[in-house]
Design an enzyme around this catalytic site. Structure first.
Site, PDB file in Angstrom:
ATOM      1  N   SER A 150      44.857  51.941  47.832  1.00  0.00           N
ATOM      2  CA  SER A 150      44.963  50.610  48.436  1.00  0.00           C
ATOM      3  C   SER A 150      46.275  50.549  49.193  1.00  0.00           C
ATOM      4  CB  SER A 150      44.968  49.541  47.335  1.00  0.00           C
ATOM      5  OG  SER A 150      45.370  48.294  47.873  1.00  0.00           O
ATOM      6  N   TYR A 164      48.662  46.558  39.651  1.00  0.00           N
ATOM      7  CA  TYR A 164      47.579  47.143  40.463  1.00  0.00           C
ATOM      8  C   TYR A 164      48.166  48.098  41.512  1.00  0.00           C
ATOM      9  CZ  TYR A 164      43.874  47.274  44.041  1.00  0.00           C
ATOM     10  OH  TYR A 164      42.949  47.679  44.972  1.00  0.00           O
TER      11      TYR A 164
HETATM   12  P1  NAP Z   1      34.309  45.107  43.556  1.00  0.00           P
HETATM   13  O1  NAP Z   1      33.528  44.441  44.611  1.00  0.00           O
HETATM   14  O2  NAP Z   1      35.022  44.280  42.540  1.00  0.00           O
HETATM   15  O3  NAP Z   1      33.378  46.168  42.823  1.00  0.00           O
HETATM   16  C1  NAP Z   1      33.905  46.893  41.775  1.00  0.00           C
HETATM   17  C2  NAP Z   1      32.877  47.870  41.258  1.00  0.00           C
HETATM   18  O4  NAP Z   1      33.491  48.633  40.223  1.00  0.00           O
HETATM   19  C3  NAP Z   1      31.674  47.212  40.654  1.00  0.00           C
HETATM   20  O5  NAP Z   1      30.554  48.028  40.929  1.00  0.00           O
HETATM   21  C4  NAP Z   1      31.978  47.229  39.162  1.00  0.00           C
HETATM   22  O6  NAP Z   1      30.817  47.279  38.344  1.00  0.00           O
HETATM   23  C5  NAP Z   1      32.719  48.534  39.045  1.00  0.00           C
HETATM   24  N1  NAP Z   1      33.606  48.655  37.885  1.00  0.00           N
HETATM   25  C6  NAP Z   1      34.629  47.843  37.539  1.00  0.00           C
HETATM   26  N2  NAP Z   1      35.225  48.309  36.428  1.00  0.00           N
HETATM   27  C7  NAP Z   1      34.546  49.420  36.073  1.00  0.00           C
HETATM   28  C8  NAP Z   1      34.667  50.345  35.012  1.00  0.00           C
HETATM   29  N3  NAP Z   1      35.625  50.210  34.076  1.00  0.00           N
HETATM   30  N4  NAP Z   1      33.792  51.385  34.953  1.00  0.00           N
HETATM   31  C9  NAP Z   1      32.817  51.519  35.880  1.00  0.00           C
HETATM   32  N5  NAP Z   1      32.663  50.689  36.914  1.00  0.00           N
HETATM   33  C10 NAP Z   1      33.508  49.649  37.002  1.00  0.00           C
HETATM   34  O7  NAP Z   1      35.452  46.054  44.199  1.00  0.00           O
HETATM   35  P2  NAP Z   1      35.681  46.592  45.695  1.00  0.00           P
HETATM   36  O8  NAP Z   1      36.447  45.585  46.445  1.00  0.00           O
HETATM   37  O9  NAP Z   1      34.437  47.138  46.251  1.00  0.00           O
HETATM   38  O10 NAP Z   1      36.723  47.771  45.390  1.00  0.00           O
HETATM   39  C11 NAP Z   1      36.329  49.110  45.199  1.00  0.00           C
HETATM   40  C12 NAP Z   1      37.596  49.963  45.163  1.00  0.00           C
HETATM   41  O11 NAP Z   1      38.344  49.768  46.360  1.00  0.00           O
HETATM   42  C13 NAP Z   1      38.538  49.612  44.003  1.00  0.00           C
HETATM   43  O12 NAP Z   1      39.115  50.790  43.489  1.00  0.00           O
HETATM   44  C14 NAP Z   1      39.594  48.748  44.682  1.00  0.00           C
HETATM   45  O13 NAP Z   1      40.829  48.796  43.999  1.00  0.00           O
HETATM   46  C15 NAP Z   1      39.668  49.406  46.038  1.00  0.00           C
HETATM   47  N6  NAP Z   1      40.197  48.512  47.087  1.00  0.00           N
HETATM   48  C16 NAP Z   1      39.563  47.356  47.425  1.00  0.00           C
HETATM   49  C17 NAP Z   1      40.114  46.517  48.406  1.00  0.00           C
HETATM   50  C18 NAP Z   1      39.482  45.219  48.817  1.00  0.00           C
HETATM   51  O14 NAP Z   1      40.121  44.440  49.556  1.00  0.00           O
HETATM   52  N7  NAP Z   1      38.250  44.948  48.443  1.00  0.00           N
HETATM   53  C19 NAP Z   1      41.329  46.875  48.993  1.00  0.00           C
HETATM   54  C20 NAP Z   1      41.958  48.059  48.621  1.00  0.00           C
HETATM   55  C21 NAP Z   1      41.383  48.863  47.667  1.00  0.00           C
HETATM   56  P3  NAP Z   1      30.300  45.982  37.530  1.00  0.00           P
HETATM   57  O15 NAP Z   1      29.950  44.972  38.574  1.00  0.00           O
HETATM   58  O16 NAP Z   1      29.133  46.472  36.765  1.00  0.00           O
HETATM   59  O17 NAP Z   1      31.480  45.560  36.687  1.00  0.00           O
END
Ligand code: NAP
Length: 255
Positions: A150, A164
């Site tokens: 991130s 984080y």
């Molecule tokens: P999201 O919409 O919150 O989705 C998170 C996913 O991870 C869901 O499928 C969730 O499954 C799963 N998950 C959470 N905890 C878990 C665990 N302990 N074991 C297995 N699965 C788990 O997140 P996102 O925004 O797509 O982010 C994905 C990645 O990108 C993350 O690593 C995040 O830090 C990174 N990121 C995101 C952003 C942003 O702005 N969105 C920016 C920078 C980095 P359930 O629904 O079943 O819990």
């Protein structure tokens, strides 16, 4: 005569946290690119099955596997189930969490441990399982790993969630270290560093309006989409990135 497009079947790709957001978009795009996809999720079974259904309806191959990446036994079982689908050739360490806005001096030890356990140790446990299968040192055929970092790793997220940011800084270092460790064993390890992406993660951190609030201060005056991050991930997994390893690619609209 029209040229026939042949979709070559690649190996099995494990996408952690594939039930929504960036993980779901990656699973769907990777399936279109010829991967057989294991859609891992922690809790939302319905969402994970919806992703699998969309992939299968599109002519791809996918299964949903429940498992918490923070749990060693769950990770072992996840990869055992992935083995049943075919030869594992890729891993996207996407599962990740944020927490509510807090200063470091307010954070509980339990919060700190959970953050590191899911975002850092979870990614390392999954990478261990993938390397044990893909490394030529262990008789494997090679493969590719993409970690989700991130821009917070660089910005530090002061007053918001430094824990984080720290976990994502660790992911950057893990990408560099593991990338160099297995570069001679047929495995490429890279990371993407997303900026503000429109997913449900912001609501899960108690800030459903975060994307709308940030929009005007972002260099491109807009957030990114999950699909835009997925495109970078699928490229890093592909042969098109065959000489790219240990790289950390900003997908942040200039942030
Ligand atoms: P999201 O919409 O919150 O989705 C998170 C996913 O991870 C869901 O499928 C969730 O499954 C799963 N998950 C959470 N905890 C878990 C665990 N302990 N074991 C297995 N699965 C788990 O997140 P996102 O925004 O797509 O982010 C994905 C990645 O990108 C993350 O690593 C995040 O830090 C990174 N990121 C995101 C952003 C942003 O702005 N969105 C920016 C920078 C980095 P359930 O629904 O079943 O819990």
């Amino acid at each position: 005569m029209a040229e026939r497009i042949v979709v070559l079947q690649k190996g099995v790709l494990v996408v952690t946290g594939g039930s929504r957001g960036i993980g779901a978009a990656t699973a769907e795009l990777a399936a279109r690119d010829g991967w057989s996809v294991v859609v891992n999720y922690r809790a939302d079974e319905q969402a994970a099955h919806a992703v699998v259904d969309r992939i299968c309806a599109d002519g791809g191959k996918a299964v949903a596997v429940r498992g918490d990446v923070a749990d060693t036994g769950n990770v072992r079982r996840l990869f055992a189930e992935a083995d049943a689908l075919g030869t594992i050739g890729g891993l996207v360490n996407n599962a990740g969490i944020v927490d509510r806005r807090q200063r470091v001096d307010e954070m509980s030890p339990e919060r700190l441990e959970r953050m590191m356990r899911v975002n850092v140790i979870g990614s390392m446990l999954c990478a261990q399982e993938a390397v044990r299968r893909m490394s030529t040192r262990h008789g494997g055929n090679g493969g590719a790993i993409v970690n989700l970092s991130s821009v917070a790793a660089v910005l530090g997220a002061p007053g918001q969630y430094v824990d984080y940011a720290v976990s994502k800084g660790a992911i950057d270092t893990f990408t560099t270290g593991l990338g160099r460790e297995v570069a001679g064993e047929g495995i490429r390890v890279n990371a993407v560093r997303p900026g503000i992406i429109d997913t449900e993660i912001h609501a899960s951190g108690g800030e459903p309006e975060r994307v709308a609030q940030m929009r005007s201060v972002l260099p491109m005056k807009r957030e990114g989409s999950a699909g835009e991050v997925a495109a970078a991930i699928v490229w890093l997994l592909s042969e098109g990135a065959s000489y790219v390893t240990g790289a950390i690619l900003d997908v942040s609209g200039g942030r």
